[in-house]
Design an enzyme around this catalytic site. Structure first.
Site, PDB file in Angstrom:
ATOM      1  CG  ASP A 275      -1.777   1.193   1.343  1.00  0.00           C
ATOM      2  OD1 ASP A 275      -2.412   1.555   0.335  1.00  0.00           O
ATOM      3  OD2 ASP A 275      -1.824   1.796   2.428  1.00  0.00           O
TER       4      ASP A 275
ATOM      5  CG  ASP B 278      -1.090   7.740   0.504  1.00  0.00           C
ATOM      6  OD1 ASP B 278      -0.025   8.352   0.291  1.00  0.00           O
ATOM      7  OD2 ASP B 278      -2.039   7.739  -0.298  1.00  0.00           O
TER       8      ASP B 278
END
Length: 183
Positions: free
Chosen positions: A8, A10
C-alpha cells in the site's frame, strides 16, 4: 511465476498526511527501504497498490499522481530497490466526481488491482505478500488469494477488522525485522 511484495502507498511507503500528491509532501516511512531491499534480495517484485480517491474527488489529477510516482520510483531506484509496477484506483463510489464516481473491484477492499498486477506481471499470488496499514488492504489481499498478509498498524480499530490469519505488527520497521528473521 514470480513472487511479489505488494505495498500500500499512504501509510506504508510514505507517511499518510492525507491526499499526498507532491514530492514536498512526502516523508518516507521508517524502515521501508530496508524492507524493500530485503524483499528484492529474495527475488520479490515490488508492486505498489493504492487507492487514490483524491483524484476522483478533484483534489489532484492523474498527471499529478503519475509525476509523484515517477519521483518516488527514482527515490526507490536510488535506494537500490526499483519499483516494478504501480497499480492505482482513482474512483470512489460516493465522493468521486464525474467518471470517477463508481463502484469498481479495483478499489480496495476489492482485489482488482492485485489481480490485474498478477496477470500483467506473471505473479503467483499465493506465494506473494501484501503489506498495508488498513483492514481494507488485508481484505483485498485475502480476496485475491495472497498467501501472506501483513498489517503494519497500532490502530486497534483496524486491527479488529483484519481477516483471520493476518500477521499484525506495529510498524514497517517491525515488519523489516520480522522479514529479516524469516530468511
Amino acid at each position: 511465476m514470480r513472487r511479489a511484495l505488494f505495498l500500500d502507498r499512504d501509510g506504508i511507503v510514505n507517511i499518510d498526511h492525507g491526499y499526498v500528491h507532491r514530492p514536498d509532501q512526502v516523508a518516507f516511512v521508517p524502515g521501508i527501504f530496508v524492507l524493500c531491499r530485503q524483499a528484492a534480495a529474495r527475488g520479490l517484485l515490488l508492486v505498489v497498490v493504492t487507492n487514490q480517491s483524491g483524484i476522483g474527488r478533484g483534489l489532484y489529477t492523474e498527471d499529478d499522481f503519475h509525476a509523484l510516482m515517477r519521483w518516488m520510483g527514482e527515490r526507490f531506484a536510488h535506494e537500490g530497490v526499483p519499483l516494478h509496477a504501480v497499480e492505482y484506483c482513482p474512483d470512489h463510489p460516493q465522493h468521486g466526481i464525474g467518471r470517477y464516481r463508481r463502484e469498481t473491484p479495483r478499489r480496495k477492499p476489492g482485489p482488482g488491482m492485485l489481480l490485474d498486477a498478477a496477470t500483467a506481471h506473471g505473479i503467483a499470488l499465493g506465494a506473494s505478500l501484501m503489506l498495508g496499514d488498513k483492514a481494507s488492504d488485508m481484505q483485498a489481499a485475502l480476496a485475491a488469494g495472497i498467501g501472506t498478509r501483513i498489517l503494519a498498524s497500532e490502530d486497534a480499530a483496524e486491527v479488529a477488522k483484519v481477516p483471520a490469519g493476518t500477521l499484525v505488527l506495529p510498524s514497517v520497521a517491525a515488519v523489516a525485522a520480522w522479514f529479516a528473521g524469516t530468511a
